[in-house]
Design a protein around this motif. Structure first.
Motif, PDB file in Angstrom:
ATOM      1  N   ILE A   1       0.834  -1.205   0.000  1.00 47.86           N
ATOM      2  CA  ILE A   1       0.000   0.000   0.000  1.00 47.86           C
ATOM      3  C   ILE A   1       0.866   1.251   0.000  1.00 47.86           C
ATOM      4  CG2 ILE A   1      -0.219   0.177   2.510  1.00 47.86           C
ATOM      5  CD1 ILE A   1      -3.000   0.822  -0.098  1.00 47.86           C
ATOM      6  N   SER A   2       2.074   1.149   0.562  1.00 53.76           N
ATOM      7  CA  SER A   2       2.986   2.301   0.569  1.00 53.76           C
ATOM      8  C   SER A   2       3.415   2.658  -0.850  1.00 53.76           C
ATOM      9  CB  SER A   2       4.218   1.999   1.435  1.00 53.76           C
ATOM     10  OG  SER A   2       5.073   3.123   1.490  1.00 53.76           O
ATOM     11  N   GLN A   3       3.679   1.651  -1.671  1.00 59.93           N
ATOM     12  CA  GLN A   3       4.038   1.914  -3.063  1.00 59.93           C
ATOM     13  C   GLN A   3       2.881   2.553  -3.825  1.00 59.93           C
ATOM     14  OE1 GLN A   3       6.994   1.643  -4.705  1.00 59.93           O
ATOM     15  NE2 GLN A   3       7.823   1.235  -2.654  1.00 59.93           N
ATOM     16  N   THR A   4       1.669   2.165  -3.479  1.00 63.75           N
ATOM     17  CA  THR A   4       0.498   2.769  -4.118  1.00 63.75           C
ATOM     18  C   THR A   4       0.398   4.245  -3.749  1.00 63.75           C
ATOM     19  OG1 THR A   4      -0.675   0.654  -4.047  1.00 63.75           O
ATOM     20  CG2 THR A   4      -2.016   2.621  -4.346  1.00 63.75           C
ATOM     21  N   ILE A   5       0.666   4.556  -2.484  1.00 63.87           N
ATOM     22  CA  ILE A   5       0.646   5.958  -2.034  1.00 63.87           C
ATOM     23  C   ILE A   5       1.736   6.762  -2.737  1.00 63.87           C
ATOM     24  CG2 ILE A   5       0.969   7.475  -0.047  1.00 63.87           C
ATOM     25  CD1 ILE A   5      -0.209   5.221   1.701  1.00 63.87           C
ATOM     26  N   LEU A   6       2.932   6.190  -2.847  1.00 69.67           N
ATOM     27  CA  LEU A   6       4.043   6.879  -3.516  1.00 69.67           C
ATOM     28  C   LEU A   6       3.722   7.133  -4.989  1.00 69.67           C
ATOM     29  CD1 LEU A   6       7.088   4.987  -1.945  1.00 69.67           C
ATOM     30  CD2 LEU A   6       6.458   7.384  -1.569  1.00 69.67           C
ATOM     31  N   SER A   7       3.064   6.181  -5.607  1.00 67.06           N
ATOM     32  CA  SER A   7       2.659   6.351  -7.004  1.00 67.06           C
ATOM     33  C   SER A   7       1.708   7.533  -7.152  1.00 67.06           C
ATOM     34  CB  SER A   7       1.996   5.067  -7.511  1.00 67.06           C
ATOM     35  OG  SER A   7       1.498   5.229  -8.822  1.00 67.06           O
ATOM     36  N   ALA A   8       0.783   7.683  -6.210  1.00 68.76           N
ATOM     37  CA  ALA A   8      -0.150   8.819  -6.245  1.00 68.76           C
ATOM     38  C   ALA A   8       0.578  10.129  -5.971  1.00 68.76           C
ATOM     39  CB  ALA A   8      -1.259   8.606  -5.218  1.00 68.76           C
ATOM     40  N   LEU A   9       1.551  10.086  -5.069  1.00 64.27           N
ATOM     41  CA  LEU A   9       2.311  11.298  -4.722  1.00 64.27           C
ATOM     42  C   LEU A   9       3.094  11.862  -5.906  1.00 64.27           C
ATOM     43  CD1 LEU A   9       3.696  10.591  -1.133  1.00 64.27           C
ATOM     44  CD2 LEU A   9       2.412  12.601  -1.852  1.00 64.27           C
ATOM     45  N   GLU A  10       3.578  10.981  -6.772  1.00 66.32           N
ATOM     46  CA  GLU A  10       4.361  11.437  -7.924  1.00 66.32           C
ATOM     47  C   GLU A  10       3.588  12.441  -8.775  1.00 66.32           C
ATOM     48  OE1 GLU A  10       5.559   8.031 -10.095  1.00 66.32           O
ATOM     49  OE2 GLU A  10       6.969   7.303  -8.567  1.00 66.32           O
ATOM     50  N   GLY A  11       2.279  12.279  -8.841  1.00 61.13           N
ATOM     51  CA  GLY A  11       1.482  13.147  -9.695  1.00 61.13           C
ATOM     52  C   GLY A  11       1.234  14.536  -9.150  1.00 61.13           C
ATOM     53  N   ILE A  12       1.471  14.739  -7.828  1.00 65.22           N
ATOM     54  CA  ILE A  12       1.161  16.057  -7.249  1.00 65.22           C
ATOM     55  C   ILE A  12       2.407  16.812  -6.771  1.00 65.22           C
ATOM     56  CG2 ILE A  12      -1.163  15.375  -6.590  1.00 65.22           C
ATOM     57  CD1 ILE A  12       1.275  15.684  -3.794  1.00 65.22           C
ATOM     58  N   LEU A  13       3.581  16.226  -6.907  1.00 64.12           N
ATOM     59  CA  LEU A  13       4.795  16.874  -6.407  1.00 64.12           C
ATOM     60  C   LEU A  13       5.112  18.173  -7.155  1.00 64.12           C
ATOM     61  CD1 LEU A  13       7.156  13.817  -5.718  1.00 64.12           C
ATOM     62  CD2 LEU A  13       5.885  15.221  -4.069  1.00 64.12           C
ATOM     63  N   VAL A  14       4.949  18.162  -8.479  1.00 64.57           N
ATOM     64  CA  VAL A  14       5.266  19.362  -9.260  1.00 64.57           C
ATOM     65  C   VAL A  14       4.321  20.522  -8.922  1.00 64.57           C
ATOM     66  CG1 VAL A  14       5.398  20.342 -11.585  1.00 64.57           C
ATOM     67  CG2 VAL A  14       6.363  18.075 -11.125  1.00 64.57           C
ATOM     68  N   PRO A  15       2.982  20.326  -8.959  1.00 67.51           N
ATOM     69  CA  PRO A  15       2.108  21.435  -8.571  1.00 67.51           C
ATOM     70  C   PRO A  15       2.293  21.868  -7.121  1.00 67.51           C
ATOM     71  CG  PRO A  15       0.839  19.418  -8.924  1.00 67.51           C
ATOM     72  CD  PRO A  15       2.199  19.178  -9.452  1.00 67.51           C
ATOM     73  N   ALA A  16       2.651  20.920  -6.237  1.00 70.34           N
ATOM     74  CA  ALA A  16       2.912  21.283  -4.839  1.00 70.34           C
ATOM     75  C   ALA A  16       4.157  22.157  -4.743  1.00 70.34           C
ATOM     76  CB  ALA A  16       3.086  20.018  -3.998  1.00 70.34           C
ATOM     77  N   GLU A  17       5.177  21.827  -5.531  1.00 72.84           N
ATOM     78  CA  GLU A  17       6.410  22.618  -5.534  1.00 72.84           C
ATOM     79  C   GLU A  17       6.152  24.029  -6.069  1.00 72.84           C
ATOM     80  OE1 GLU A  17      10.980  22.367  -7.329  1.00 72.84           O
ATOM     81  OE2 GLU A  17       9.576  20.700  -7.604  1.00 72.84           O
ATOM     82  N   LYS A  18       5.305  24.137  -7.071  1.00 73.35           N
ATOM     83  CA  LYS A  18       5.006  25.458  -7.643  1.00 73.35           C
ATOM     84  C   LYS A  18       4.342  26.371  -6.612  1.00 73.35           C
ATOM     85  CE  LYS A  18       4.511  24.057 -12.492  1.00 73.35           C
ATOM     86  NZ  LYS A  18       3.585  23.921 -13.646  1.00 73.35           N
ATOM     87  N   LYS A  19       3.522  25.785  -5.732  1.00 71.02           N
ATOM     88  CA  LYS A  19       2.840  26.579  -4.707  1.00 71.02           C
ATOM     89  C   LYS A  19       3.608  26.569  -3.382  1.00 71.02           C
ATOM     90  CE  LYS A  19      -1.687  26.512  -4.469  1.00 71.02           C
ATOM     91  NZ  LYS A  19      -3.100  26.060  -4.330  1.00 71.02           N
ATOM     92  N   GLU A  20       4.802  25.958  -3.409  1.00 74.15           N
ATOM     93  CA  GLU A  20       5.654  25.871  -2.223  1.00 74.15           C
ATOM     94  C   GLU A  20       4.911  25.232  -1.039  1.00 74.15           C
ATOM     95  OE1 GLU A  20       7.164  29.780  -1.519  1.00 74.15           O
ATOM     96  OE2 GLU A  20       8.470  29.743  -3.268  1.00 74.15           O
ATOM     97  N   ILE A  21       4.177  24.172  -1.370  1.00 71.85           N
ATOM     98  CA  ILE A  21       3.456  23.422  -0.342  1.00 71.85           C
ATOM     99  C   ILE A  21       4.332  22.277   0.154  1.00 71.85           C
ATOM    100  CG2 ILE A  21       1.470  21.922   0.102  1.00 71.85           C
ATOM    101  CD1 ILE A  21      -0.104  23.592  -1.907  1.00 71.85           C
ATOM    102  N   GLU A  22       4.509  22.180   1.445  1.00 72.16           N
ATOM    103  CA  GLU A  22       5.339  21.131   2.041  1.00 72.16           C
ATOM    104  C   GLU A  22       4.541  19.822   2.096  1.00 72.16           C
ATOM    105  OE1 GLU A  22       7.262  19.977   6.372  1.00 72.16           O
ATOM    106  OE2 GLU A  22       6.852  22.084   5.908  1.00 72.16           O
ATOM    107  N   VAL A  23       5.074  18.795   1.444  1.00 71.16           N
ATOM    108  CA  VAL A  23       4.423  17.490   1.415  1.00 71.16           C
ATOM    109  C   VAL A  23       5.218  16.523   2.284  1.00 71.16           C
ATOM    110  CG1 VAL A  23       3.651  15.567  -0.022  1.00 71.16           C
ATOM    111  CG2 VAL A  23       3.542  17.905  -0.913  1.00 71.16           C
ATOM    112  N   TYR A  24       4.541  15.894   3.249  1.00 73.32           N
ATOM    113  CA  TYR A  24       5.222  14.970   4.141  1.00 73.32           C
ATOM    114  C   TYR A  24       4.543  13.598   4.103  1.00 73.32           C
ATOM    115  CZ  TYR A  24       6.828  12.656   8.366  1.00 73.32           C
ATOM    116  OH  TYR A  24       7.351  11.730   9.245  1.00 73.32           O
TER     117      TYR A  24
END
Length: 335
Positions: A194-217
């Motif tokens: 399930i952790s790999q599934t979560i990481l797969s989903a995270l890959e899709g939002i890292l770029v827009p999160a970086e653009k808005k300087e949102i800290e993802v943990y």
């Protein structure tokens, strides 16, 4: 109520002539009278003829009304109220047909509403596609001009990237709608991390999160092997995370926490966004519902699709939210 009257008449005639016929037979046997026996048989034949006429009339009325009802149902017209709620079988059939018509009308109305929503959504998406395409053409023409400075050139490229992101978002929305409309969500569960599934989903939002300087943990040191469909579960989680990024202001935070209960694995997605008003919490999973926000990127499909995917895997979702503080989506998937 004609059919009821005919049935009562047939019953009275039947029992009356039956009693008379039995009496005549009894008399003829005791007195050995052939004339009385012939009279009894004649009476019985008369009864059969009269009963046949009455029954034929009853069924004639019944089938006439039945065909009228069926014609009106097929033509989507109102069904006449025959008021046949009594003990006869034909009355019960009338009643059941009325109920069937009401159910079909409700289903038809629901289908038409859904069709209207889909058409409105596709029309809206098509209209929204025109703006970034027009902007891309204008930026392309600007890049062709001679004497453009490096700064202006770089600015045009960045603007083109933003317009392409909008087009990508709209196309993905259309694809999701197509998947839902054509029933293409086929869950194929398998034992997977399930952790790999979560990481797969995270890959899709890292770029827009970086653009808005949102800290993802997300702490991926904890993991569980869960029977689930990694592809569609990742899509469901991505939709929740994408919404979190979309509705979280600049320099916000997004925390993903993985834990387990006795029967479920729990994925918590918590943001510091604008929150959801209590009155809207019951609507967020409704198809095409977008709420009263000033954020125009929403399409009302993501959370609906998310709930469908999780529900198909016998899971569920809980939502806690405080306006101007943030929201937390708790996704439960059976172990």
């Amino acid at each position: 109520m004609k059919d009821k009257k005919y049935f009562i008449a047939v019953k009275i005639l039947f029992y009356g002539i039956l009693i008379i016929n039995l009496l005549l037979i009894f008399i003829s046997v005791n007195r050995s009278s052939m004339a009385v026996l012939i009279s009894s048989q004649f009476t019985f034949i008369v009864f059969i003829c009269i009963a046949w006429v009455l029954i034929k009339r009853v069924f004639s009325v019944f089938f006439t009304n039945l065909f009228v009802m069926m014609d009106k149902m097929m033509n989507r017209e109102g069904v006449p109220n025959f008021d046949h709620i009594d003990g006869t079988y034909m009355s019960q059939i009338y009643h059941q047909l009325n109920r069937l018509y009401d159910v079909l009308q409700m289903q038809q109305s629901s289908i038409e509403q859904e069709k209207s929503k889909v058409q409105s959504f596709v029309s809206d998406i098509s209209h929204q596609l025109k703006t970034p395409l027009t902007n891309l053409h204008l930026l392309q023409e600007a890049l062709k001009q001679s004497g453009i400075s490096p700064e202006e050139y770089q600015d045009c490229l960045e603007k083109q990237g933003k317009q392409l992101d909008k087009i990508d978002f709209l196309i993905r929305a259309l694809l999701k709608t197509s998947q839902l409309e054509n029933g293409l969500i086929q869950i194929q569960p398998r034992e997977a991390s399930i952790s790999q599934t979560i990481l797969s989903a995270l890959e899709g939002i890292l770029v827009p999160a970086e653009k808005k300087e949102i800290e993802v943990y997300y702490d991926n040191s904890t993991d569980y092997t869960v029977l689930h469909d990694p592809k569609w579960t990742s899509e469901a989680l991505f939709n929740v995370m994408e919404n979190a990024i979309k509705y979280t202001p600049q320099n916000g935070k997004l925390n993903i926490l993985l834990s387990r209960t006795e029967k479920y694995v729990k994925i918590s997605i918590k943001d510091t966004g604008i929150g959801i008003p209590p009155a809207d919490l019951s609507n967020i999973f409704i198809r095409f519902w977008r709420g009263n926000t000033n954020i125009l990127e929403g399409n009302g499909i993501g959370l609906y699709l998310c709930k469908q995917i999780i529900t198909l895997q016998h899971g569920y979702i809980l939502v806690n939210s405080i306006v101007n503080t943030g929201s937390e989506f708790e996704i439960y998937i059976p172990l």
